[in-house]
Design a protein around this motif. Structure first.
Motif, PDB file in Angstrom:
ATOM      1  N   TYR A 134     -41.773 -21.628 -20.547  1.00 35.64           N
ATOM      2  CA  TYR A 134     -41.396 -21.808 -19.245  1.00 35.64           C
ATOM      3  C   TYR A 134     -40.141 -22.708 -19.125  1.00 35.64           C
ATOM      4  N   THR A 135     -40.591 -23.958 -19.724  1.00 33.53           N
ATOM      5  CA  THR A 135     -39.941 -25.306 -19.614  1.00 33.53           C
ATOM      6  C   THR A 135     -38.394 -24.910 -20.314  1.00 33.53           C
ATOM      7  N   ALA A 136     -38.337 -24.299 -21.662  1.00 31.76           N
ATOM      8  CA  ALA A 136     -37.272 -23.941 -22.381  1.00 31.76           C
ATOM      9  C   ALA A 136     -36.371 -22.910 -21.536  1.00 31.76           C
ATOM     10  N   SER A 137     -37.061 -22.136 -20.778  1.00 30.51           N
ATOM     11  CA  SER A 137     -36.152 -20.928 -20.081  1.00 30.51           C
ATOM     12  C   SER A 137     -35.493 -21.628 -18.921  1.00 30.51           C
ATOM     13  N   LEU A 138     -35.909 -22.967 -18.300  1.00 34.15           N
ATOM     14  CA  LEU A 138     -34.929 -23.532 -17.522  1.00 34.15           C
ATOM     15  C   LEU A 138     -33.421 -23.844 -18.035  1.00 34.15           C
ATOM     16  N   TYR A 139     -33.138 -23.747 -19.203  1.00 36.96           N
ATOM     17  CA  TYR A 139     -31.874 -23.977 -19.801  1.00 36.96           C
ATOM     18  C   TYR A 139     -31.044 -22.717 -19.522  1.00 36.96           C
ATOM     19  N   ASN A 140     -31.659 -21.629 -19.724  1.00 34.22           N
ATOM     20  CA  ASN A 140     -30.946 -20.377 -19.480  1.00 34.22           C
ATOM     21  C   ASN A 140     -30.229 -20.297 -18.500  1.00 34.22           C
ATOM     22  N   GLY A 141     -28.851 -19.827 -18.446  1.00 38.33           N
ATOM     23  CA  GLY A 141     -27.941 -19.737 -17.269  1.00 38.33           C
ATOM     24  C   GLY A 141     -27.096 -20.760 -17.165  1.00 38.33           C
ATOM     25  N   LEU A 142     -27.471 -22.106 -17.674  1.00 35.44           N
ATOM     26  CA  LEU A 142     -26.582 -23.375 -17.678  1.00 35.44           C
ATOM     27  C   LEU A 142     -25.370 -23.132 -18.611  1.00 35.44           C
ATOM     28  N   SER A 143     -25.511 -22.350 -19.766  1.00 38.30           N
ATOM     29  CA  SER A 143     -24.498 -22.198 -20.723  1.00 38.30           C
ATOM     30  C   SER A 143     -23.145 -21.816 -20.204  1.00 38.30           C
ATOM     31  N   ARG A 144     -23.544 -20.500 -19.493  1.00 39.25           N
ATOM     32  CA  ARG A 144     -22.226 -19.745 -19.099  1.00 39.25           C
ATOM     33  C   ARG A 144     -21.462 -20.618 -17.961  1.00 39.25           C
ATOM     34  N   LEU A 145     -22.362 -21.501 -16.888  1.00 38.04           N
ATOM     35  CA  LEU A 145     -21.719 -22.138 -15.839  1.00 38.04           C
ATOM     36  C   LEU A 145     -20.886 -23.366 -16.414  1.00 38.04           C
ATOM     37  N   PHE A 146     -21.713 -24.166 -17.359  1.00 35.73           N
ATOM     38  CA  PHE A 146     -20.805 -25.252 -18.053  1.00 35.73           C
ATOM     39  C   PHE A 146     -19.809 -24.920 -18.866  1.00 35.73           C
ATOM     40  N   GLY A 147     -19.832 -23.576 -19.620  1.00 34.22           N
ATOM     41  CA  GLY A 147     -18.598 -23.149 -20.397  1.00 34.22           C
ATOM     42  C   GLY A 147     -17.285 -22.728 -19.287  1.00 34.22           C
ATOM     43  N   PRO A 313     -22.293 -16.155 -12.636  1.00 35.63           N
ATOM     44  CA  PRO A 313     -21.386 -17.043 -13.165  1.00 35.63           C
ATOM     45  C   PRO A 313     -19.942 -16.307 -13.167  1.00 35.63           C
ATOM     46  N   THR A 314     -19.965 -14.815 -13.163  1.00 31.99           N
ATOM     47  CA  THR A 314     -18.759 -13.718 -12.987  1.00 31.99           C
ATOM     48  C   THR A 314     -18.324 -14.050 -11.503  1.00 31.99           C
ATOM     49  N   MET A 315     -19.449 -13.786 -10.672  1.00 35.50           N
ATOM     50  CA  MET A 315     -19.113 -13.915  -9.081  1.00 35.50           C
ATOM     51  C   MET A 315     -18.599 -15.034  -8.692  1.00 35.50           C
ATOM     52  N   LEU A 316     -19.137 -16.208  -9.497  1.00 37.17           N
ATOM     53  CA  LEU A 316     -18.332 -17.658  -9.035  1.00 37.17           C
ATOM     54  C   LEU A 316     -17.132 -18.056  -9.627  1.00 37.17           C
ATOM     55  N   SER A 317     -16.722 -17.342 -10.646  1.00 37.08           N
ATOM     56  CA  SER A 317     -15.806 -17.751 -11.641  1.00 37.08           C
ATOM     57  C   SER A 317     -14.168 -18.022 -11.027  1.00 37.08           C
ATOM     58  N   ASN A 318     -13.985 -17.380  -9.652  1.00 31.98           N
ATOM     59  CA  ASN A 318     -12.762 -17.337  -9.255  1.00 31.98           C
ATOM     60  C   ASN A 318     -12.693 -18.382  -7.977  1.00 31.98           C
ATOM     61  N   LEU A 319     -13.813 -19.024  -7.823  1.00 27.81           N
ATOM     62  CA  LEU A 319     -13.895 -20.111  -6.855  1.00 27.81           C
ATOM     63  C   LEU A 319     -13.007 -21.382  -7.313  1.00 27.81           C
ATOM     64  N   THR A 320     -12.709 -22.067  -6.122  1.00 28.68           N
ATOM     65  CA  THR A 320     -11.661 -23.446  -6.414  1.00 28.68           C
ATOM     66  C   THR A 320     -12.476 -24.566  -7.156  1.00 28.68           C
ATOM     67  N   PRO A 321     -11.921 -25.436  -8.016  1.00 27.15           N
ATOM     68  CA  PRO A 321     -12.613 -26.274  -8.738  1.00 27.15           C
ATOM     69  C   PRO A 321     -13.740 -27.072  -8.060  1.00 27.15           C
ATOM     70  N   ILE A 322     -13.495 -27.369  -6.975  1.00 27.83           N
ATOM     71  CA  ILE A 322     -14.531 -28.355  -6.117  1.00 27.83           C
ATOM     72  C   ILE A 322     -15.669 -27.494  -5.879  1.00 27.83           C
ATOM     73  N   LEU A 323     -15.264 -26.179  -5.395  1.00 27.59           N
ATOM     74  CA  LEU A 323     -16.712 -25.309  -5.335  1.00 27.59           C
ATOM     75  C   LEU A 323     -17.634 -25.093  -6.732  1.00 27.59           C
ATOM     76  N   ILE A 324     -16.805 -24.885  -7.759  1.00 29.78           N
ATOM     77  CA  ILE A 324     -17.198 -24.677  -9.032  1.00 29.78           C
ATOM     78  C   ILE A 324     -18.241 -25.938  -9.488  1.00 29.78           C
TER      79      ILE A 324
END
Length: 510
Positions: A134-147, A313-324
Motif C-alpha cells: 500500500y505504501t509503495a503504491s503511493l508513488y504511482n502517478g507521481l512519475s508522469r506528473l513530475f515528468g 496527467p493528460t488532462m492537466l498537461s495543457n495548463l499554465t506553468p503555475i497551475l502545473i
C-alpha cells in the motif's frame, strides 16, 4: 517559478518537523501527539491520510473513464460513509476505550480488549505484510506528473519524497504529521477547485463539457447513448462496489482509525466530524468529478499503451506553468500526508505490538522511540525501493496490490474492531475467523483471480465482499463460540459508564 514553489514547500515541511520535536519525547507523544490534538488538525490528518495520489491520479482517472460523471458518487460516499459516519460511529468510543485500555495502536486494542497476546501479534503481522505494498503504491502517478512538469527522472522524485517524509516524521512524530497534514490539506482543498475550473474552462465551461461527454459512446461499456453523462453511469453495480470499498473500508484501516485515538475532547469530535466531511466532499468529490470528464481527452490518451494512470496527467498537461506547479504540490501533498500516516502506523505497530510482545519485551520508552524511528526509516526505504523496481522493470502487479492491501486490511479488521467497541459478546475466535477470511479471500483473489465469479474478479468488489461478510461472520461466530471472560469484558466497557459533567447546552439537568 515551479522550482521555487517546491523549495518553499519542502522548507516548511522540514521546519515543522524540527519544531515538533518537543512533542515527541515519549511514545505517547510521538505516536499520538499526547492525545491532545484539536479538531482541525485531526480532521485534516484524517482527510489527507484518506486521499493520496492513488486517488487523484489512479482511481479518479480509472473510475472516471469507466463510469463517467457518475464516478462523483464515489466521492460523495467517501464523505458521508467514510468520513461523517465513521466519526459518528467510531470517533468517541474509540477515543474512550483505547485510552482506558492504554492502547496506542489497533493491535494493542485487540490484545487488551480480547485479552489475547496472540491476537495482538497476529494483527500486527497482517498490518506489516499488507501496508508495505500500500505504501509503495503511493508513488504511482507521481512519475508522469513530475515528468510533465520538470522532465526529471522518476527515481529522483521517489528518493526526494522519501527523504523529506522521513525527516519530518522521524523528527516530530504524529504532531509534525498532523500540522503538515493541515497545510497539505489546505493546498489540496484550494488546488482541486482551481484545477477543476481550469480543466472545464479548457473545454468551454461546465455545460459545454457535459454536452461533450453526452456525445461520447463506447459500445464495450454500454449501448445506451449519453451514458457517461448520466446519473448512475454505465455500470451501477460495480460502481456500488467501489463506493463500499473506498468508503466503508476506512473503518478498518489502522492508519485511519488511529486518528481517533489522539482526539483532544468532546467538542473536537463534533467539529472534526463536520470539517472532515466537508474536506472529503471537496477533495474526493472533486477528484472523481474531474476524472469523470476524462473521455473528453480520449484523442490524447492511449489506454492500451499507457494505462489509466495517464488520463489525469493528460488532462492537466495543457495548463499554465503555475497551475502545473500547483498540481505537483497537490499530488505531493496527498502522497506525503498518506505516506507519513502509514509509516507511523506500521512502525509503531511493529515495534510496540510485535517486537515488544515477543522478542524485545520490557523495552524502555527511550528504546521504544529509537526503534520506532528506525522502522519508520526502514518502511520508507523499502516502499521506495519497491516503487523504483516497479517503475524500472514495469512490474504491473505491484501497482495492483493497492486494492488487495486495502481489501485485506479492511476485511480483516473492520468487523472485529466495530463489534469490539459496541458488543460485549464479541469473541476472540470470531476475530480470528474474520482475520483469516479477509486476508485469505484477497490473497486468493490475487493468485486465482480467473477462477472467481466475474463480479468478484475485481479486487475492489472482492474487498467490499470481504468487509460485508466479516460484518456477518463476527456476530454469528461469537454467538456459537464460548462467551468471553465476563470480568475482562466488563472492565473494558466500564469506561463508557464513567459519569462526566457537561454544560447544560449538551444535556439538560434534572
Amino acid at each position: 517559478m515551479k522550482l521555487i514553489v517546491l523549495l518553499v514547500y519542502f522548507a516548511v515541511l522540514i521546519g515543522i518537523g524540527l519544531y515538533c520535536r518537543r512533542h515527541a519525547t515519549d511514545v505517547n507523544g510521538f505516536v499520538l501527539g499526547g492525545r491532545s490534538v484539536g479538531p482541525w488538525l485531526t480532521a485534516f490528518a484524517y482527510g489527507t491520510s484518506y486521499f493520496s495520489a492513488v486517488i487523484f491520479v489512479g482511481y479518479a482517472g480509472q473510475f472516471g473513464w469507466k463510469y463517467g460523471i457518475a464516478s462523483t458518487w464515489i466521492g460523495i460516499g467517501n464523505a458521508l460513509v467514510g468520513s461523517l459516519l465513521a466519526w459518528v460511529v467510531l470517533g468517541r468510543r474509540t477515543r474512550i476505550m483505547t485510552q482506558h485500555l492504554d492502547s496506542a495502536t489497533m493491535p494493542a486494542f485487540f490484545g487488551s480488549r480480547f485479552d489475547s497476546k496472540a491476537l495482538k501479534i497476529g494483527s500486527s503481522a497482517i498490518i506489516f505484510v499488507f501496508l508495505i505494498p500500500y505504501t509503495a503504491s503511493l508513488y504511482n502517478g507521481l512519475s508522469r506528473l513530475f515528468g510533465m512538469a520538470f522532465n526529471i527522472d522518476y527515481t529522483v522524485c521517489i528518493v526526494l519524497m522519501a527523504i523529506l517524509t522521513a525527516i519530518y516524521v522521524i523528527a516530530g512524530g504524529y504532531m509534525a504529521t498532523a500540522i503538515n497534514d493541515f497545510i497539505q490539506g489546505i493546498i489540496m482543498l484550494f488546488g482541486i477547485v482551481i484545477i477543476i475550473a481550469a480543466v472545464l474552462m479548457s473545454k468551454g465551461g461546465f455545460m459545454e463539457a457535459v454536452n461533450g461527454l453526452a456525445q461520447v459512446s463506447d459500445p464495450a461499456a454500454s449501448a445506451q447513448p449519453g451514458v457517461f453523462a448520466s446519473f448512475f453511469g454505465p455500470d451501477p453495480l460495480n460502481l456500488l462496489g467501489v463506493v463500499i470499498l473506498t468508503s466503508l473500508g476506512t473503518w478498518g484501516l489502522p492508519q485511519m482509525v488511529q486518528k481517533f485515538y489522539a482526539i483532544k475532547d468532546e467538542s473536537s469530535i463534533h467539529k472534526g466530524s463536520v470539517i472532515s466531511t466537508l474536506f472529503a466532499l471537496v477533495v474526493s468529490g472533486g477528484c472523481y468529478f474531474l476524472g469523470g470528464f476524462g473521455r473528453l481527452f480520449s484523442d490524447q490518451v492511449n489506454i492500451e499503451a499507457d494505462g489509466f494512470d495517464s488520463i489525469i496527467p493528460t488532462m492537466l498537461s495543457n495548463l499554465t506553468p503555475i497551475l502545473i506547479a500547483l498540481v505537483v504540490i497537490l499530488v505531493l501533498s496527498a502522497s506525503m500526508s498518506t505516506l507519513s500516516s502509514l509509516v507511523i502506523a506500521s512502525s509503531s505497530t511493529l515495534t510496540i505490538d510485535f517486537l515488544g510482545g515477543t522478542f524485545m519485551k520490557n523495552m524502555s520508552q527511550r528504546k521504544l522511540l529509537i526503534t520506532i524511528r528506525v522502522f519508520i526509516f526502514v518502511f520508507i526505504a523499502i516502499s521506495a525501493v519497491i516503487a523504483i523496481v516497479q517503475y524500472k522493470s514495469n512490474v504491473t502487479f505491484i501497482a495492483q496490490l493497492m486494492g488487495i492491501s486495502w481489501g485485506a486490511l479492511a476485511g480483516a479488521f473492520l468487523a472485529p474492531f466495530l463489534y469490539g467497541l459496541y458488543w460485549k459478546r464479541t469473541s476472540r475466535l470470531a476475530c480470528w475467523v474474520c482475520f483469516i477470511f479477509g486476508c485469505g479471500l484477497m490473497i486468493a483473489n490475487m493468485l486465482f483471480r480467473t477462477s472467481f465469479p466475474t463480479l468478484l474478479q475485481s479486487p475492489i468488489n472482492c474487498g467490499a465482499v470481504a468487509m460485508i461478510v466479516g460484518l456477518i461472520l463476527v456476530p454469528v461466530i461469537s454467538l456459537i463460540s464460548p462467551a468471553p471472560n465476563k470480568e475482562i469484558v466488563d472492565d473494558a466497557f466500564s469506561c463508557y459508564d464513567k459519569e462526566t459533567t457537561v454544560p447544560q447546552k449538551t444535556a439538560l439537568g434534572k
